[in-house]
Design an enzyme around this catalytic site. Structure first.
Site: not given
Length: 173
Positions: A27, A91, A95, A103-105, A132, A139, A151
């Site tokens: 990050e 939070e 991975v 598929g771990i995440g 990102n 997601y 929003e």
């Protein structure tokens, strides 16, 4: 690859701390990490823990190039919405790069959702850096809404001197 998702133990805190730093490097903010594995042990494994954590563990024969078998984690805690009720806040979801795409995440994220649902949480919230795109897309595919877009919500933070100043302005008893 078969990874086992399990509740973290106090003994996992050094591995979680290592991955927190890996995530911070990804990050582009490693200098902001101040937490130690001792603080993780204290804060996550006490009478009233501040967070809960899941880890992803692979069998020894699939360990990382550096020899790690704990290859991912999801650190979360509970919040409360005055509009909706019980909520879980994710939070961190991380991975190790060499284990992504297996598929771990998804497993970690789904397990956090399952834990939250068992505690009657009505929503799972998290934040993602604007650059990102892979995480934002991940997601979105799972059905998440980007509240900044839909929003107009902004996350606000007080820390350091601004938190001290605000606390010092509290009415005296």
């Amino acid at each position: 690859m078969n990874a086992r998702i399990r509740a973290a133990t106090k003994e996992d805190c050094k591995e979680i701390s290592r991955m927190i730093m890996e995530l911070a490097v990804f990050e582009k903010m490693p200098e902001q990490v101040k937490i130690t594995h001792e603080e993780l042990e204290r804060d996550g494994f006490c009478q009233n823990p501040f967070f809960e954590c899941l880890v992803a563990e692979v069998p020894e024969e699939h360990k990382s190039k550096q020899g790690y078998t704990v290859v991912g984690y999801a650190l979360y805690f509970y919040t409360y919405s005055t509009w909706k009720g019980r909520s879980v806040y994710l939070e961190d979801l991380y991975v190790m790069p060499e284990f992504r795409g297996n598929g771990i995440g998804k497993g970690l994220l789904s397990k956090v959702a399952e834990v939250g649902k068992k505690k009657q949480c009505v929503r799972l919230q998290l934040s993602v850096l604007n650059w990102n795109s892979p995480a934002r897309d991940f997601y979105a595919v799972k059905g998440a809404q980007d509240l900044t877009v839909t929003e107009g919500w902004h996350f606000i933070r007080f820390d350091g001197q601004s938190l001290d100043d605000l606390a010092n302005e509290a009415p005296k008893d």
